[in-house]
Motif scaffolding. Sequence first.
Motif, PDB file in Angstrom:
ATOM      1  N   ASP A 182       8.214   2.540  -9.065  1.00 61.35           N
ATOM      2  CA  ASP A 182       7.852   3.080 -10.379  1.00 61.35           C
ATOM      3  C   ASP A 182       6.566   2.413 -10.861  1.00 61.35           C
ATOM      4  OD1 ASP A 182       8.682   0.540 -11.001  1.00 61.35           O
ATOM      5  OD2 ASP A 182      10.326   1.140 -12.327  1.00 61.35           O
ATOM      6  N   PHE A 183       5.859   1.776  -9.916  1.00 57.74           N
ATOM      7  CA  PHE A 183       4.560   1.142 -10.147  1.00 57.74           C
ATOM      8  C   PHE A 183       4.653  -0.111 -11.015  1.00 57.74           C
ATOM      9  CE2 PHE A 183       3.958   5.848 -10.119  1.00 57.74           C
ATOM     10  CZ  PHE A 183       3.578   5.943  -8.793  1.00 57.74           C
ATOM     11  N   SER A 184       5.861  -0.638 -11.178  1.00 62.74           N
ATOM     12  CA  SER A 184       6.066  -1.865 -11.948  1.00 62.74           C
ATOM     13  C   SER A 184       5.943  -3.074 -11.023  1.00 62.74           C
ATOM     14  CB  SER A 184       7.457  -1.856 -12.589  1.00 62.74           C
ATOM     15  OG  SER A 184       8.456  -1.892 -11.575  1.00 62.74           O
ATOM     16  N   PRO A 185       5.828  -4.287 -11.587  1.00 63.22           N
ATOM     17  CA  PRO A 185       5.780  -5.491 -10.729  1.00 63.22           C
ATOM     18  C   PRO A 185       6.983  -5.634  -9.818  1.00 63.22           C
ATOM     19  CG  PRO A 185       5.029  -6.030 -12.935  1.00 63.22           C
ATOM     20  CD  PRO A 185       5.558  -4.617 -13.004  1.00 63.22           C
ATOM     21  N   ARG A 186       8.184  -5.269 -10.305  1.00 62.30           N
ATOM     22  CA  ARG A 186       9.363  -5.421  -9.459  1.00 62.30           C
ATOM     23  C   ARG A 186       9.316  -4.464  -8.270  1.00 62.30           C
ATOM     24  NH1 ARG A 186      11.589  -2.938 -14.066  1.00 62.30           N
ATOM     25  NH2 ARG A 186      12.176  -0.770 -13.706  1.00 62.30           N
ATOM     26  N   SER A 187       8.824  -3.230  -8.498  1.00 59.08           N
ATOM     27  CA  SER A 187       8.736  -2.300  -7.377  1.00 59.08           C
ATOM     28  C   SER A 187       7.577  -2.661  -6.456  1.00 59.08           C
ATOM     29  CB  SER A 187       8.619  -0.859  -7.857  1.00 59.08           C
ATOM     30  OG  SER A 187       7.421  -0.656  -8.564  1.00 59.08           O
ATOM     31  N   GLN A 188       6.558  -3.326  -6.987  1.00 60.54           N
ATOM     32  CA  GLN A 188       5.475  -3.800  -6.134  1.00 60.54           C
ATOM     33  C   GLN A 188       6.000  -4.814  -5.126  1.00 60.54           C
ATOM     34  OE1 GLN A 188       2.559  -2.583  -6.039  1.00 60.54           O
ATOM     35  NE2 GLN A 188       1.041  -4.064  -5.331  1.00 60.54           N
ATOM     36  N   ARG A 189       6.922  -5.667  -5.555  1.00 63.05           N
ATOM     37  CA  ARG A 189       7.550  -6.613  -4.623  1.00 63.05           C
ATOM     38  C   ARG A 189       8.316  -5.864  -3.534  1.00 63.05           C
ATOM     39  NH1 ARG A 189       8.505  -9.522  -9.537  1.00 63.05           N
ATOM     40  NH2 ARG A 189      10.593  -8.623  -9.740  1.00 63.05           N
ATOM     41  N   ALA A 190       9.020  -4.800  -3.938  1.00 58.71           N
ATOM     42  CA  ALA A 190       9.775  -4.019  -2.966  1.00 58.71           C
ATOM     43  C   ALA A 190       8.854  -3.350  -1.961  1.00 58.71           C
ATOM     44  CB  ALA A 190      10.628  -2.974  -3.690  1.00 58.71           C
ATOM     45  N   VAL A 191       7.732  -2.818  -2.449  1.00 55.86           N
ATOM     46  CA  VAL A 191       6.775  -2.155  -1.557  1.00 55.86           C
ATOM     47  C   VAL A 191       6.210  -3.150  -0.544  1.00 55.86           C
ATOM     48  CG1 VAL A 191       4.514  -1.038  -1.464  1.00 55.86           C
ATOM     49  CG2 VAL A 191       6.188  -0.332  -3.184  1.00 55.86           C
ATOM     50  N   PRO A 239      22.029   0.883   4.675  1.00 57.24           N
ATOM     51  CA  PRO A 239      21.885  -0.382   3.962  1.00 57.24           C
ATOM     52  C   PRO A 239      20.845  -0.298   2.848  1.00 57.24           C
ATOM     53  CG  PRO A 239      21.998  -0.769   6.319  1.00 57.24           C
ATOM     54  CD  PRO A 239      21.881   0.720   6.143  1.00 57.24           C
ATOM     55  N   VAL A 240      21.092  -1.055   1.790  1.00 55.21           N
ATOM     56  CA  VAL A 240      20.176  -1.124   0.652  1.00 55.21           C
ATOM     57  C   VAL A 240      19.710  -2.571   0.495  1.00 55.21           C
ATOM     58  CG1 VAL A 240      19.897  -0.792  -1.837  1.00 55.21           C
ATOM     59  CG2 VAL A 240      21.327   0.790  -0.520  1.00 55.21           C
ATOM     60  N   LEU A 241      18.401  -2.760   0.498  1.00 54.75           N
ATOM     61  CA  LEU A 241      17.820  -4.079   0.301  1.00 54.75           C
ATOM     62  C   LEU A 241      17.295  -4.167  -1.128  1.00 54.75           C
ATOM     63  CD1 LEU A 241      16.844  -6.837   1.359  1.00 54.75           C
ATOM     64  CD2 LEU A 241      14.749  -5.688   2.120  1.00 54.75           C
ATOM     65  N   VAL A 242      17.875  -5.071  -1.911  1.00 56.60           N
ATOM     66  CA  VAL A 242      17.444  -5.285  -3.283  1.00 56.60           C
ATOM     67  C   VAL A 242      16.489  -6.477  -3.291  1.00 56.60           C
ATOM     68  CG1 VAL A 242      18.181  -5.714  -5.652  1.00 56.60           C
ATOM     69  CG2 VAL A 242      19.660  -4.410  -4.112  1.00 56.60           C
ATOM     70  N   VAL A 243      15.220  -6.202  -3.562  1.00 58.90           N
ATOM     71  CA  VAL A 243      14.174  -7.235  -3.505  1.00 58.90           C
ATOM     72  C   VAL A 243      13.984  -7.829  -4.896  1.00 58.90           C
ATOM     73  CG1 VAL A 243      11.752  -7.708  -2.987  1.00 58.90           C
ATOM     74  CG2 VAL A 243      13.037  -6.036  -1.615  1.00 58.90           C
ATOM     75  N   ARG A 244      14.132  -9.152  -4.988  1.00 54.91           N
ATOM     76  CA  ARG A 244      14.053  -9.811  -6.287  1.00 54.91           C
ATOM     77  C   ARG A 244      13.012 -10.923  -6.321  1.00 54.91           C
ATOM     78  NH1 ARG A 244      19.952 -10.992  -8.218  1.00 54.91           N
ATOM     79  NH2 ARG A 244      19.989 -12.497  -6.516  1.00 54.91           N
ATOM     80  N   ARG A 245      12.467 -11.242  -5.177  1.00 51.00           N
ATOM     81  CA  ARG A 245      11.475 -12.309  -5.118  1.00 51.00           C
ATOM     82  C   ARG A 245      10.169 -11.805  -4.527  1.00 51.00           C
ATOM     83  NH1 ARG A 245      14.967 -17.563  -2.973  1.00 51.00           N
ATOM     84  NH2 ARG A 245      16.166 -17.880  -4.897  1.00 51.00           N
ATOM     85  N   PHE A 246       9.103 -12.536  -4.801  1.00 50.44           N
ATOM     86  CA  PHE A 246       7.790 -12.205  -4.269  1.00 50.44           C
ATOM     87  C   PHE A 246       7.838 -12.182  -2.746  1.00 50.44           C
ATOM     88  CE2 PHE A 246       3.653 -13.626  -2.647  1.00 50.44           C
ATOM     89  CZ  PHE A 246       2.841 -12.631  -3.166  1.00 50.44           C
ATOM     90  N   ALA A 247       7.272 -11.145  -2.146  1.00 51.48           N
ATOM     91  CA  ALA A 247       7.314 -10.978  -0.693  1.00 51.48           C
ATOM     92  C   ALA A 247       5.931 -11.247  -0.108  1.00 51.48           C
ATOM     93  CB  ALA A 247       7.760  -9.563  -0.341  1.00 51.48           C
ATOM     94  N   ALA A 248       5.851 -12.272   0.758  1.00 46.36           N
ATOM     95  CA  ALA A 248       4.579 -12.598   1.387  1.00 46.36           C
ATOM     96  C   ALA A 248       4.703 -12.788   2.890  1.00 46.36           C
ATOM     97  CB  ALA A 248       3.989 -13.857   0.754  1.00 46.36           C
ATOM     98  N   SER A 249       5.929 -12.934   3.376  1.00 48.47           N
ATOM     99  CA  SER A 249       6.135 -13.193   4.801  1.00 48.47           C
ATOM    100  C   SER A 249       7.551 -12.782   5.176  1.00 48.47           C
ATOM    101  CB  SER A 249       5.925 -14.682   5.105  1.00 48.47           C
ATOM    102  OG  SER A 249       6.863 -15.473   4.388  1.00 48.47           O
ATOM    103  N   PRO A 250       7.860 -12.693   6.468  1.00 47.01           N
ATOM    104  CA  PRO A 250       9.233 -12.379   6.871  1.00 47.01           C
ATOM    105  C   PRO A 250      10.223 -13.402   6.319  1.00 47.01           C
ATOM    106  CG  PRO A 250       7.742 -12.132   8.726  1.00 47.01           C
ATOM    107  CD  PRO A 250       6.941 -12.762   7.629  1.00 47.01           C
ATOM    108  N   TYR A 251      11.469 -13.003   6.209  1.00 46.97           N
ATOM    109  CA  TYR A 251      12.504 -13.903   5.698  1.00 46.97           C
ATOM    110  C   TYR A 251      12.624 -15.139   6.586  1.00 46.97           C
ATOM    111  CZ  TYR A 251      14.035 -10.193   2.557  1.00 46.97           C
ATOM    112  OH  TYR A 251      14.086  -9.237   1.573  1.00 46.97           O
TER     113      TYR A 251
END
Length: 309
Positions: free
Chosen positions: A8-17, A123-135
Motif C-alpha cells: 500500500d506504499f507505506s513504510p511497513r509494506s516497503q519492508r515487505a517488498v 504460507p504467509v510471511l508477516v514482515v515486521r522488521r527492516f529487511a536488508a539481508s537473508p534471515y
Amino acid sequence: MRILVATDFSPRSQRAVRRAGILAAQSRGTVIMMHVVDGPGCRETSQDIREAQRMTVEQVAVVPELYRVRCEPLVVRGNPSSEILNAAEDHDADLIVVGSSHRGPSRNAGRTVRNLVRSARCPVLVVRRFAASPYERVLIPVDLSDASKRALGSAGELKLVDSAHVTVLHAFEAPGKSKLSGFGVERDQIDGYVEACRSKSAEDIEALLASGGFDDRDWSRRTEEGSPPEAITRIAERIPTDLLVIGTHARTGLRKAIFGSVTEDVLSRAGPDVLVVPPPRSDLGCQPLLPPTAGRPEVGPSGPRLVLG
C-alpha cells in the motif's frame, strides 16, 4: 518460486517488498507486486487504479532488492484480504508476503494480516522488521505434530533457512511436578524426574526431525520446561531471532495454531518476522474464495481486464 507481496506504499509494506525481493533473488523466483484499491467502482476509483498502477511500477523500479528480479505489477479493486487471497490462487503463489508494523499492526492492517494467515492456502510471511539481508537466526517451535513437520519443510523449501542458524524448540512439562514436594519427595529426586522428561523431549525432537528427513541438518535443538507460550517468549527474548516459523492445524487457522492464542499474541506485539504455514489444501476444504458470479477488474502489465471469480 512465485511470491505475491501486498503493498500500500507505506513504510511497513516497503519492508515487505524488500524482503520479497531478497527471497526471490535467493530462489530465482518471481515477485507479483500487488496493490488493492478499495472503492465503489466510480470514476474516481478508476483514476485511483491508474495512479496505483503507476506507483506500483515505480516502486518496482526504485527498490534495490528487485533490480535483478522478475516482477509482475498487479492492481485490483476490492477488499484487500479477499483480493490478495484470490490473487494468490489465480497466480499460483508459493508465498504471500505482507508487512506489519514492528510496534504491532494498525487496526485495518491488522485485520488484513489476520484474515490472510487464517485463510491463505499457502504460507504467509508477516514482515515486521527492516529487511536488508537473508534471515540469519530462525526459531522453529515444534509440537511433534504433522503441522510442525510442514513448518520445518516449508522453511527449507522457501529458502528461508539456507544461510541461517536454525533453532528447533520443543517445550515440555513434567506431569505432577508441582505435587511431588507435597508428597515429601526430595528436591534432587524432583530434579532427576524433570531431567528424565527433558531427555525424553530431546528424543522426541530427534524422532520428529528424522521422520521429516531433517535429521542431517546442522540445526540447534532446545528443550525448555514450561508451557509452549512461556517457552517461546522466553527463548525469543534470550536469543537473537529474525524469523519465527509456526505451523497451523487443519480447519483451525491462526486462533488454533500449534500453540493456541500465543501466535496471535506474537503478531500483536513487537518481535521478529513470522511465517505461518497452513495445513495441506485437502484439509482446508474446497470453498471458493469469491462467489462464482463475482467479477473484479485487474490491471497488469498489459492493461486492464476483467477477471471472473
